[in-house]
Design an enzyme around this catalytic site. Structure first.
Site, PDB file in Angstrom:
ATOM      1  N   TYR A 286       0.834  -1.207   0.000  1.00 40.91           N
ATOM      2  CA  TYR A 286       0.000   0.000   0.000  1.00 40.91           C
ATOM      3  C   TYR A 286       0.860   1.244   0.000  1.00 40.91           C
ATOM      4  O   TYR A 286       2.065   1.201   0.278  1.00 40.91           O
ATOM      5  CB  TYR A 286      -0.940   0.002   1.198  1.00 40.91           C
ATOM      6  CG  TYR A 286      -0.274   0.297   2.537  1.00 40.91           C
ATOM      7  CD1 TYR A 286      -0.360   1.570   3.120  1.00 40.91           C
ATOM      8  CD2 TYR A 286       0.459  -0.677   3.216  1.00 40.91           C
ATOM      9  CE1 TYR A 286       0.246   1.845   4.331  1.00 40.91           C
ATOM     10  CE2 TYR A 286       1.065  -0.411   4.425  1.00 40.91           C
ATOM     11  CZ  TYR A 286       0.959   0.846   4.981  1.00 40.91           C
ATOM     12  OH  TYR A 286       1.574   1.122   6.183  1.00 40.91           O
TER      13      TYR A 286
ATOM     14  N   ARG B 120       8.584   3.981  -4.437  1.00 36.68           N
ATOM     15  CA  ARG B 120       8.494   3.049  -3.311  1.00 36.68           C
ATOM     16  C   ARG B 120       7.466   1.962  -3.593  1.00 36.68           C
ATOM     17  O   ARG B 120       7.664   0.794  -3.237  1.00 36.68           O
ATOM     18  CB  ARG B 120       8.156   3.807  -2.036  1.00 36.68           C
ATOM     19  CG  ARG B 120       8.198   2.944  -0.779  1.00 36.68           C
ATOM     20  CD  ARG B 120       8.112   3.783   0.482  1.00 36.68           C
ATOM     21  NE  ARG B 120       6.845   4.495   0.584  1.00 36.68           N
ATOM     22  CZ  ARG B 120       6.553   5.349   1.580  1.00 36.68           C
ATOM     23  NH1 ARG B 120       7.440   5.582   2.521  1.00 36.68           N
ATOM     24  NH2 ARG B 120       5.389   5.961   1.624  1.00 36.68           N
TER      25      ARG B 120
ATOM     26  N   LYS C 123       6.558  -1.746   1.883  1.00 40.17           N
ATOM     27  CA  LYS C 123       5.361  -1.171   2.509  1.00 40.17           C
ATOM     28  C   LYS C 123       4.199  -2.151   2.322  1.00 40.17           C
ATOM     29  O   LYS C 123       3.299  -1.956   1.491  1.00 40.17           O
ATOM     30  CB  LYS C 123       5.041   0.205   1.919  1.00 40.17           C
ATOM     31  CG  LYS C 123       4.124   1.055   2.802  1.00 40.17           C
ATOM     32  CD  LYS C 123       4.062   2.479   2.304  1.00 40.17           C
ATOM     33  CE  LYS C 123       3.088   3.330   3.100  1.00 40.17           C
ATOM     34  NZ  LYS C 123       3.514   3.584   4.483  1.00 40.17           N
TER      35      LYS C 123
ATOM     36  N   ARG D  32      -9.600 -19.892  -4.181  1.00 43.31           N
ATOM     37  CA  ARG D  32      -9.525 -20.822  -3.055  1.00 43.31           C
ATOM     38  C   ARG D  32      -8.429 -20.326  -2.116  1.00 43.31           C
ATOM     39  O   ARG D  32      -7.627 -19.468  -2.485  1.00 43.31           O
ATOM     40  CB  ARG D  32      -9.216 -22.248  -3.516  1.00 43.31           C
ATOM     41  CG  ARG D  32      -7.818 -22.408  -4.106  1.00 43.31           C
ATOM     42  CD  ARG D  32      -7.645 -23.749  -4.801  1.00 43.31           C
ATOM     43  NE  ARG D  32      -6.251 -24.028  -5.135  1.00 43.31           N
ATOM     44  CZ  ARG D  32      -5.589 -23.497  -6.142  1.00 43.31           C
ATOM     45  NH1 ARG D  32      -6.189 -22.612  -6.936  1.00 43.31           N
ATOM     46  NH2 ARG D  32      -4.336 -23.814  -6.382  1.00 43.31           N
TER      47      ARG D  32
ATOM     48  N   GLU E  42      12.385   2.345  14.391  1.00 41.42           N
ATOM     49  CA  GLU E  42      11.384   3.374  14.109  1.00 41.42           C
ATOM     50  C   GLU E  42      10.207   3.176  15.040  1.00 41.42           C
ATOM     51  O   GLU E  42      10.205   2.269  15.877  1.00 41.42           O
ATOM     52  CB  GLU E  42      10.937   3.283  12.651  1.00 41.42           C
ATOM     53  CG  GLU E  42      10.372   1.926  12.260  1.00 41.42           C
ATOM     54  CD  GLU E  42      10.178   1.783  10.761  1.00 41.42           C
ATOM     55  OE1 GLU E  42      10.108   2.813  10.069  1.00 41.42           O
ATOM     56  OE2 GLU E  42      10.085   0.638  10.286  1.00 41.42           O
TER      57      GLU E  42
END
Length: 292
Positions: free
Chosen positions: A34, A53, A148, A98, A180
């Protein structure tokens, strides 16, 4: 909201009509990536960096997909009224029909995007920005945090741990090195120099982190990207976190210990003003303060 327009697999449709298969691998396995991209006055902020990115994440997960991303995102923003909006974009590997852990090359990725308003976090002024409390906890995530991806359960757990401790954020540490926050990047200030963990596969390089360093460079504020430990964190003159939704926030307390006497530091106040000027121009097109 139900009346919003979203993008799903080539169509712009009302949010209430958007549906994804229960066999979609994003739902079953978190097999997806995302991006969250701000649009100011209808223009994507650092769109090239966000898309770079995104391509890195897709390549790392071996999801073969290329689209006219800019054209699609700009149309979505316009269909939602334009102006200052944040776009959430998610791509999953798709629906295999499936539940199976292996995947086939023929699968078609699912592409979804929606918008949310961007709040002007600078309108209240620096005096009304509350400093935050953080805890430090073990970083139990996988070793590809530079992707990400949507597998955010470790982040959710440490953020809940912070909440239950009366804190606002959790900073993570692995093998004695700070990485972080659960939803932010980390900065410390010592003797007028900004320090931040250097980029690696253990850290997601945020666009706001990049902007902090860019503004510091333009203002002549020295900074270093380096490994940081717990002792350096507690001994810092100032501690900050940054994220796309919160910009740069001062940390006044770490694990119950005050940082910088428990008050906002002078370098944070300077950085806040640089951010305020920068975002005022983005949101209104008007120059202000030192930028005039």
């Amino acid at each position: 909201m139900a009346g919003d327009i979203v993008y799903l697999n080539g169509e712009f449709i009302p949010a209430s009509e958007a549906k994804v298969s229960v066999f979609d691998r994003g739902f079953l396995f978190g097999d997806s990536v995302y991006e969250v991209i701000p649009f100011y006055r209808g223009v994507g902020f650092r769109l090239d960096q966000h898309l770079k990115r995104l391509r890195h994440s897709l390549s790392a997960l071996r999801i073969p997909l290329e689209k006219e991303w800019q054209e699609m995102l700009e149309e979505l923003v316009q269909r939602n009224g334009g102006g200052n909006l944040s776009v959430y974009l998610q791509i999953t590997r798709g629906d295999a029909g499936r539940r199976t852990p292996v995947y086939d090359e023929w699968m078609q990725p699912t592409v979804f995007a929606c918008c949310n308003p961007i709040r002007n976090i600078y309108a209240a002024g620096a005096d009304n920005i509350a400093g935050i409390r953080v805890i430090v906890t073990a970083d139990l995530r996988w070793h590809r945090c530079d992707i990400k991806a949507n597998g955010l359960l470790p982040n959710i757990l440490v953020l809940q741990q912070a909440r239950e401790s009366g804190a606002d954020e959790a900073l993570m540490i692995r093998d004695g090195v700070l990485t972080e926050g659960g939803s932010s990047n980390l900065f410390i200030v010592k003797n007028g120099v900004i320090f931040t963990p250097k980029l690696s596969s253990e850290i997601l390089g945020g666009t706001t982190r990049e902007l902090v360093l860019e503004l510091a460079r333009e203002a002549g504020i020295p900074y270093q990207e380096t490994d940081l430990g717990y002792a350096q964190l507690l001994a810092a003159d100032e501690v900050w976190i940054s994220s796309s939704t919160r910009a740069v926030l001062p940390v006044l307390e770490v694990d119950g210990q005050h940082i910088g006497g428990g008050v906002k530091g002078p370098l944070w106040l300077r950085m806040y003003e640089l951010f305020r000027q920068f975002h005022h121009q983005l949101m209104t097109g008007e120059m202000t303060g030192e930028k005039q």
